[in-house]
Design an enzyme around this catalytic site. Sequence first.
Site, PDB file in Angstrom:
ATOM      1  N   CYS A  77       0.834  -1.204   0.000  1.00  0.00           N
ATOM      2  CA  CYS A  77       0.000   0.000   0.000  1.00  0.00           C
ATOM      3  C   CYS A  77       0.873   1.260   0.000  1.00  0.00           C
ATOM      4  O   CYS A  77       1.523   1.556  -0.987  1.00  0.00           O
ATOM      5  CB  CYS A  77      -0.970  -0.050   1.177  1.00  0.00           C
ATOM      6  SG  CYS A  77      -2.376   1.037   0.968  1.00  0.00           S
ATOM      7  N   TYR A  78       0.951   1.970   1.125  1.00  0.00           N
ATOM      8  CA  TYR A  78       1.850   3.133   1.168  1.00  0.00           C
ATOM      9  C   TYR A  78       3.268   2.708   0.786  1.00  0.00           C
ATOM     10  O   TYR A  78       4.000   3.442   0.114  1.00  0.00           O
ATOM     11  CB  TYR A  78       1.850   3.741   2.579  1.00  0.00           C
ATOM     12  CG  TYR A  78       2.700   4.993   2.716  1.00  0.00           C
ATOM     13  CD1 TYR A  78       2.121   6.248   2.635  1.00  0.00           C
ATOM     14  CD2 TYR A  78       4.079   4.921   2.934  1.00  0.00           C
ATOM     15  CE1 TYR A  78       2.893   7.399   2.756  1.00  0.00           C
ATOM     16  CE2 TYR A  78       4.859   6.059   3.056  1.00  0.00           C
ATOM     17  CZ  TYR A  78       4.266   7.294   2.969  1.00  0.00           C
ATOM     18  OH  TYR A  78       5.019   8.426   3.089  1.00  0.00           O
ATOM     19  N   GLU A 174      -1.767  -9.015   4.523  1.00  0.00           N
ATOM     20  CA  GLU A 174      -1.675  -9.426   5.926  1.00  0.00           C
ATOM     21  C   GLU A 174      -3.035  -9.621   6.590  1.00  0.00           C
ATOM     22  O   GLU A 174      -3.105 -10.164   7.680  1.00  0.00           O
ATOM     23  CB  GLU A 174      -0.836  -8.401   6.710  1.00  0.00           C
ATOM     24  CG  GLU A 174      -1.450  -7.003   6.878  1.00  0.00           C
ATOM     25  CD  GLU A 174      -1.199  -6.058   5.696  1.00  0.00           C
ATOM     26  OE1 GLU A 174      -1.096  -6.554   4.552  1.00  0.00           O
ATOM     27  OE2 GLU A 174      -1.142  -4.836   5.907  1.00  0.00           O
ATOM     28  N   LYS A 383      -4.535 -12.511  21.422  1.00  0.00           N
ATOM     29  CA  LYS A 383      -4.997 -13.389  22.508  1.00  0.00           C
ATOM     30  C   LYS A 383      -4.612 -14.859  22.298  1.00  0.00           C
ATOM     31  O   LYS A 383      -4.144 -15.522  23.225  1.00  0.00           O
ATOM     32  CB  LYS A 383      -6.520 -13.275  22.615  1.00  0.00           C
ATOM     33  CG  LYS A 383      -7.089 -13.857  23.885  1.00  0.00           C
ATOM     34  CD  LYS A 383      -7.256 -12.767  24.887  1.00  0.00           C
ATOM     35  CE  LYS A 383      -7.882 -13.195  26.169  1.00  0.00           C
ATOM     36  NZ  LYS A 383      -7.904 -12.038  27.096  1.00  0.00           N
TER      37      LYS A 383
END
Length: 527
Positions: A77-78, A174, A383
């Site tokens: 992306c960026y 991701e 978690k």
Amino acid sequence: TILVLDFGSQYSHLITRRLRELNVYSEMLPCTQRIADLSWKPKGIILSGGPYSVYQNDAPHVDSAVFQLGVPVLGICYGLQEIAWYYEQTNVLAGEKREYGHSKVNVARHAGLAEHIDKLFDQIEDNMTAWMSHGDKLSHLPEHFVTVAYTSNAPFAGIAHARERLYGIQFHPEVTHTPEGKVLLKNFAVSICQAKTDWTMGRFVDKEIARIKALVGEKGQVIGAVSGGVDSTVAATLMQQAIGDRFHAVLVDTGLLRLNEAETVKKTMSRDLNINLAVVDAADLFLSRLKGVTDDPEKKRKIIGNTFIEVFQEKAKKIAAEAAGSPQAGEIEWLLQGTLYPDVIESISFKGPSATIKTHHNVGGLPATMNLRLIEPLRELFKDEVRVLGKELGVPEEHVWRHPFPGPGLAIRILGEVTPEQLRIAREADHIFITEIQAAGLYKKISQAYAALLPVKAVGVMGDKRVHSQVIALRAVETTDFMTADSFEFKHTFLKRVSNRIVNEVDGVCRVSYDITSKPPGTIEME
Ligand code: XMP
């Protein structure tokens, strides 16, 4: 090691998480990290997404050494735009159309060109689903690059350098919304960068213990509140294994805990895990402050939060005074918090020389008033990873799998005034419900379950006599992130059994109901 340079995207940490899932070790550092300052050489570099536009005056840019190191680079992306910007500073234009959500990405393969070009999309369908979240896009290809992926809105959704192992993708591999994203990251890290796949939770433990030791030093002391929940137990165990008795755990018994909870936690902490634990029995104080608070849940929370801080601070002062008296001890200067990655609301800041991390704290405002420095060993983890870590550290199963329990405890499950009698009823009913859930083998399938006590009376008939007593509402939900939740679908026979037991065994209850509200519109807790 893969180096992830973070431009502040909300997904940045997911990159390191996915790499961990591939058993690849990675480190995430702020995007302004100078490569010359690294004491190790990365096998490859990933540039994350971020909220900026590369052409803005104050936009962050990476050290140009990133591109001169000779290792593969993947820009997401960026990160893609950053690569284009490095090569040709006029290349990136603001997209006319912002694009969020699922998108169909077409893969373009180049059999005749250099071998590395096709490797990124190896084993991936020609027409893959990917998650987009961007406003800017490339207007044209920088020189020496070829297109490896495109969408109907973004003609350069994936680019690769014709000679160097340099790649940029507009979508986010991701996130789980990009089903083949993990294959792509594996292609990059394992096949292109040839990173080792030997990372395990055991290695995390070694690294974290070493980090804690270095941070705290030979004499440093750490204090932390523990509740018996998985996060604080795992964080405390890690700390114990790093610095032994110089870690001071404090369990505040608010009197609002579940049946036998304080005893169980005490036993596990001091006997099984060898943690240096101080228990403060503050039940009377909490109850006296809650007296007369009938219909204001926020007031309950505030009273409990403030009282907790007060009790904890007082105990901390005592422990510090004792520690200062002992010959090898320094003063306590560290506070342990079991903050998890999802609690971290702001990513690493790259503005200014020192990277600062802002977190959200479970136990309202403890550190700000105490002038302690924070240690958060779980801050990179999710978690489920904390559970794996707990197992690795030898934390007993029952703690590793424990449902979350809110700080205000039973007080927000007793609607209306909290009195010793109401606590007894809620506690006994809750104990029966949880015991039956465990006996039925359902505990791990349910994310959170409890019995609440409603502030109303209903009529019943027991032993030929008319009774007028209270109502229990059972609640059990399934959720992955606790932001949304669904009520758990029990078999009717199970609910009948629980209802029967509660009405027969808990004095003061004549009816049991099951709350089937989802979240939203309901919340998981009743208050
Ligand atoms: P709700 O009720 O907001 O709960 O759907 C979402 C999750 O947060 C827990 N919870 C709390 N935890 N202090 C805590 O430490 C609180 O005041 C609090 N309120 C809710 C709740 O148990 C569930 O897991």
